[in-house]
Enzyme design. Sequence first.
Site, PDB file in Angstrom:
ATOM      1  N   ARG A 249      -1.658 -31.086   9.496  1.00  0.00           N
ATOM      2  CA  ARG A 249      -2.216 -29.894  10.153  1.00  0.00           C
ATOM      3  C   ARG A 249      -2.640 -28.850   9.126  1.00  0.00           C
ATOM      4  NH1 ARG A 249       2.764 -30.611  14.329  1.00  0.00           N
ATOM      5  NH2 ARG A 249       1.809 -32.274  15.543  1.00  0.00           N
TER       6      ARG A 249
ATOM      7  N   HIS B  45       7.174 -25.504   8.766  1.00  0.00           N
ATOM      8  CA  HIS B  45       6.046 -26.171   9.429  1.00  0.00           C
ATOM      9  C   HIS B  45       4.697 -25.839   8.791  1.00  0.00           C
ATOM     10  CE1 HIS B  45       8.257 -26.912  13.524  1.00  0.00           C
ATOM     11  NE2 HIS B  45       8.948 -27.336  12.476  1.00  0.00           N
TER      12      HIS B  45
ATOM     13  N   ASP C 106       0.857  -1.190   0.000  1.00  0.00           N
ATOM     14  CA  ASP C 106       0.000   0.000   0.000  1.00  0.00           C
ATOM     15  C   ASP C 106       0.890   1.236   0.000  1.00  0.00           C
ATOM     16  OD1 ASP C 106       0.810   0.412   2.625  1.00  0.00           O
ATOM     17  OD2 ASP C 106      -1.194   0.248   3.505  1.00  0.00           O
TER      18      ASP C 106
ATOM     19  N   GLY D  56      -3.105  -5.957   7.919  1.00  0.00           N
ATOM     20  CA  GLY D  56      -4.305  -5.861   7.074  1.00  0.00           C
ATOM     21  C   GLY D  56      -4.127  -6.557   5.733  1.00  0.00           C
TER      22      GLY D  56
ATOM     23  N   ARG E  93       6.318   0.047   8.604  1.00  0.00           N
ATOM     24  CA  ARG E  93       6.440   0.887   9.800  1.00  0.00           C
ATOM     25  C   ARG E  93       7.023   0.106  10.966  1.00  0.00           C
ATOM     26  NH1 ARG E  93       0.398   3.533   9.056  1.00  0.00           N
ATOM     27  NH2 ARG E  93       1.015   5.262   7.710  1.00  0.00           N
TER      28      ARG E  93
ATOM     29  N   CYS F 204       2.499  -3.673   4.043  1.00  0.00           N
ATOM     30  CA  CYS F 204       1.707  -2.463   4.330  1.00  0.00           C
ATOM     31  C   CYS F 204       2.356  -1.821   5.559  1.00  0.00           C
ATOM     32  CB  CYS F 204       0.219  -2.774   4.499  1.00  0.00           C
ATOM     33  SG  CYS F 204      -0.232  -3.827   5.894  1.00  0.00           S
ATOM     34  N   GLY F 205       1.621  -1.039   6.326  1.00  0.00           N
ATOM     35  CA  GLY F 205       2.235  -0.383   7.480  1.00  0.00           C
ATOM     36  C   GLY F 205       2.723  -1.386   8.501  1.00  0.00           C
ATOM     37  N   THR F 206       1.859  -2.356   8.827  1.00  0.00           N
ATOM     38  CA  THR F 206       2.213  -3.386   9.815  1.00  0.00           C
ATOM     39  C   THR F 206       2.349  -4.775   9.213  1.00  0.00           C
ATOM     40  OG1 THR F 206      -0.130  -3.791  10.220  1.00  0.00           O
ATOM     41  CG2 THR F 206       0.963  -2.183  11.666  1.00  0.00           C
ATOM     42  N   GLY F 207       1.817  -4.970   8.018  1.00  0.00           N
ATOM     43  CA  GLY F 207       1.737  -6.312   7.403  1.00  0.00           C
ATOM     44  C   GLY F 207       0.460  -7.041   7.783  1.00  0.00           C
TER      45      GLY F 207
ATOM     46  N   HIS G 206       3.239 -32.071   9.576  1.00  0.00           N
ATOM     47  CA  HIS G 206       2.868 -30.679   9.298  1.00  0.00           C
ATOM     48  C   HIS G 206       1.847 -30.597   8.167  1.00  0.00           C
ATOM     49  CE1 HIS G 206       5.895 -29.545  12.102  1.00  0.00           C
ATOM     50  NE2 HIS G 206       6.853 -30.123  11.396  1.00  0.00           N
TER      51      HIS G 206
HETATM   52  C1  RB5 Z   1      -2.491   2.417   6.616  1.00  0.00           C
HETATM   53  O1  RB5 Z   1      -2.587   3.567   7.394  1.00  0.00           O
HETATM   54  C2  RB5 Z   1      -2.346   1.203   7.525  1.00  0.00           C
HETATM   55  O2  RB5 Z   1      -3.547   0.975   8.203  1.00  0.00           O
HETATM   56  C3  RB5 Z   1      -1.949  -0.024   6.711  1.00  0.00           C
HETATM   57  O3  RB5 Z   1      -0.761   0.251   6.048  1.00  0.00           O
HETATM   58  C4  RB5 Z   1      -1.712  -1.288   7.492  1.00  0.00           C
HETATM   59  O4  RB5 Z   1      -0.834  -1.090   8.554  1.00  0.00           O
HETATM   60  C5  RB5 Z   1      -2.908  -2.036   7.887  1.00  0.00           C
HETATM   61  O5  RB5 Z   1      -2.856  -3.142   8.451  1.00  0.00           O
END
Ligand code: RB5
Length: 155
Positions: A136, A98, A8, A70, A109, A65-68, A133
């Site tokens: 599962r 596994h 994103d 979503g 981020r 994405c920001g955190t991976g 594995h």
């Molecule tokens: C975008 O602001 C942020 O929500 C997206 O990059 C991600 O971190 C969502 O999981």
Amino acid sequence: MKIGIGNDHTAVELKNIISEHLKERGIEVVNFGTDSTERFNYPVSGYRVGKAVSSGEVDLGILICGTGVGISLAANKIQGVRAVVCSEPYTAKLSREHNNTNILAFGARVVGSELAKMIVDEWLDAEFEGGRHQTRIDMIAEIGETQHLEAVDKA
Ligand code: RB5
């Protein structure tokens, strides 16, 4: 080896760094993400890469994405996708050995580019161990396909 990559707006720079890293490893990279820093809804990239992996258009996928979080949640809605979010190499390696993960996700981020490359390398260099594995993984697939797990009734 062909890898589909998606991202994103938060992860354009890291997507480019990781794409270059993959190319240096001799891997063909298909870009399913955005190249703009304008707001971009991550489920679009998660869906595109998930579909490409599930159909066999690419061998594996990488999502950022920001955190991976979503973007991996979106990809995991596609049947046959096993996407994992990793912020360190150990989980990345074990997720292949596994869980036979076919998509790796991480957060622009959360991890720096050198750590991200290390996570990618551990994931790519690991091999699925099969055996117990696989049993599962088949159970996970059963839950996804039928919303039911026969083994629970028998337990
Ligand atoms: C975008 O602001 C942020 O929500 C997206 O990059 C991600 O971190 C969502 O999981």
